[in-house]
Design a protein around this motif. Sequence first.
Motif, PDB file in Angstrom:
ATOM      1  N   LEU A  31     115.821 -52.235   5.004  1.00 35.72           N
ATOM      2  CA  LEU A  31     114.755 -52.961   5.604  1.00 35.72           C
ATOM      3  C   LEU A  31     113.430 -52.269   5.198  1.00 35.72           C
ATOM      4  O   LEU A  31     113.392 -50.969   5.337  1.00 35.72           O
ATOM      5  CB  LEU A  31     115.046 -52.915   7.231  1.00 35.72           C
ATOM      6  N   ASP A  80     111.214 -51.552  19.411  1.00 34.14           N
ATOM      7  CA  ASP A  80     111.849 -52.372  18.205  1.00 34.14           C
ATOM      8  C   ASP A  80     112.962 -51.550  17.473  1.00 34.14           C
ATOM      9  O   ASP A  80     113.948 -52.089  17.084  1.00 34.14           O
ATOM     10  CB  ASP A  80     110.703 -52.289  16.981  1.00 34.14           C
ATOM     11  N   TYR A 128     110.758 -45.816  12.446  1.00 35.73           N
ATOM     12  CA  TYR A 128     112.370 -45.824  12.016  1.00 35.73           C
ATOM     13  C   TYR A 128     112.742 -44.629  11.380  1.00 35.73           C
ATOM     14  O   TYR A 128     113.775 -44.485  10.743  1.00 35.73           O
ATOM     15  CB  TYR A 128     112.472 -46.929  11.389  1.00 35.73           C
ATOM     16  N   SER A 172     121.185 -54.927  17.403  1.00 39.57           N
ATOM     17  CA  SER A 172     121.510 -56.203  16.654  1.00 39.57           C
ATOM     18  C   SER A 172     122.611 -56.236  15.812  1.00 39.57           C
ATOM     19  O   SER A 172     123.144 -57.170  15.523  1.00 39.57           O
ATOM     20  CB  SER A 172     120.193 -56.666  15.987  1.00 39.57           C
ATOM     21  N   VAL A 210     116.647 -53.265  16.823  1.00 36.70           N
ATOM     22  CA  VAL A 210     117.376 -53.186  15.360  1.00 36.70           C
ATOM     23  C   VAL A 210     118.749 -52.593  15.338  1.00 36.70           C
ATOM     24  O   VAL A 210     119.674 -52.922  14.916  1.00 36.70           O
ATOM     25  CB  VAL A 210     116.464 -52.460  14.553  1.00 36.70           C
TER      26      VAL A 210
END
Length: 76
Positions: free
Chosen positions: A22, A3, A28, A10, A7
């Motif tokens: 976010l 993930d 993260y 992207s 991110v």
Amino acid sequence: YNDLSIVRQSGLLDKLLRGEMLMADKIYVGEGKILMAIKGAQGAIELAVNSVIYRRHIIVENSLSRIKNFNFTQHE
């Protein structure tokens, strides 16, 4: 890919407006524009911050679950 890689690649983080963040899980850590619960929260302020984050996080998780279930039932 995980993930975090998705991110980053992207470009989504670059598209956030000033003050936007976010919401994500603790994977993260280190991404400045990603809001997550405070690991090992202690004290009233940190616990209150986590409480706010968790209340919103569960809304997002439940909404995603409903979308997945709806899509699944549409394709049976």
